[in-house]
Scaffold this motif. Structure first.
Motif, short mmCIF file in Angstrom:
data_model
loop_
_atom_site.label_atom_id
_atom_site.label_comp_id
_atom_site.label_asym_id
_atom_site.label_seq_id
_atom_site.Cartn_x
_atom_site.Cartn_y
_atom_site.Cartn_z
N VAL A 151 24.60 -41.74 -10.37
CA VAL A 151 24.04 -42.07 -11.55
C VAL A 151 22.33 -42.05 -11.75
O VAL A 151 21.86 -41.42 -12.52
N ILE A 152 21.78 -42.66 -10.64
CA ILE A 152 20.15 -42.76 -10.53
C ILE A 152 19.92 -41.21 -10.25
O ILE A 152 19.10 -40.73 -11.03
N HIS A 155 20.10 -39.11 -13.32
CA HIS A 155 19.15 -39.54 -14.18
C HIS A 155 17.62 -38.91 -13.79
O HIS A 155 16.99 -38.17 -14.59
N GLU A 156 17.53 -38.98 -12.57
CA GLU A 156 16.38 -38.07 -12.07
C GLU A 156 16.26 -36.84 -12.25
O GLU A 156 15.28 -36.02 -12.38
N ARG A 158 17.64 -35.00 -14.67
CA ARG A 158 17.35 -34.81 -15.93
C ARG A 158 15.85 -34.62 -16.43
O ARG A 158 15.49 -33.72 -17.33
N ASN A 159 15.14 -35.16 -15.59
CA ASN A 159 13.69 -35.33 -15.79
C ASN A 159 12.92 -33.98 -15.23
O ASN A 159 11.62 -33.91 -15.41
N TYR A 163 18.71 -28.25 -12.52
CA TYR A 163 19.59 -29.30 -12.66
C TYR A 163 20.73 -28.89 -11.46
O TYR A 163 20.90 -27.80 -11.02
#
Length: 183
Positions: A151-152, A155-156, A158-159, A163
């Motif tokens: 998950v981390i 999320h990283e 996504r920024n 991808y």
């Protein structure tokens, strides 16, 4: 146990879950006995298949001082209970030592234990004893650690403009020894 799993699948699942709970909650060398709830169908099945009373069989075995049955509770000596994990622990230790011999990861300073089996104080102690020269890290919730990492990582990503649809670390290996064992 195979016959029990076929004839009484619910009871077999209960034994498996009870075993996993005891594995995660039993403190290394702090207990003299481990108590486990066992379904009566296990005794019935044993006596039906062997034509022998289970108490008589236990009393006449080398385990007579290590196992006793009181209604649906079985009492195991701590040494006997811990002995159930010697084979899987030895296999895991040998496997990890083998991986650590690879030239790409020589000099590894940390082992991170994740998964259900990593929650076991028995297993944690055995791993720490086997790898005294390496720091053994156990997350607060080892069972959820790989999911939290994914998950981390997601999320990283996504920024950033790039991808990843999947990621496989070069030197991470997951070994599944049973439904209750995952390192």
């Amino acid at each position: 146990m195979e016959e029990l799993s076929r004839s009484y699948p619910d009871e077999y699942a209960e034994i498996h879950e009870e075993h996993c709970v005891k594995l995660r909650t039993s403190r290394y060398r702090e207990q003299k006995y481990i108590y486990m709830k066992m379904p009566y169908s296990l005794i019935e099945l044993f006596e039906e298949k062997s034509d022998t009373d289970i108490m008589e069989k236990i009393d006449n075995s080398k385990y007579s001082s290590k196992i006793s049955i009181h209604a649906d509770k079985w009492r195991f000596s701590y040494e006997l209970f811990q002995g159930l994990f010697n084979a899987p622990c030895s296999e895991i230790i040998a496997l990890v030592k083998n991986v650590l011999l690879k030239s790409e990861i020589k000099g590894t300073k940390n082992i991170i234990m994740i998964g259900k089996f990593a929650e076991s104080p028995i297993f944690q102690t055995i791993i720490k004893q086997a790898f005294q020269e390496i720091k053994v890290i156990i997350p607060l919730f080892p069972r959820c650690a790989s999911l939290q990492g994914a998950v981390i990582y997601g999320h990283e990503q996504r920024n950033t403009p790039k991808y990843a649809s999947s990621r496989v670390e070069k030197f991470i290996e997951t070994f599944k020894k049973s439904s209750c064992v995952r390192v």
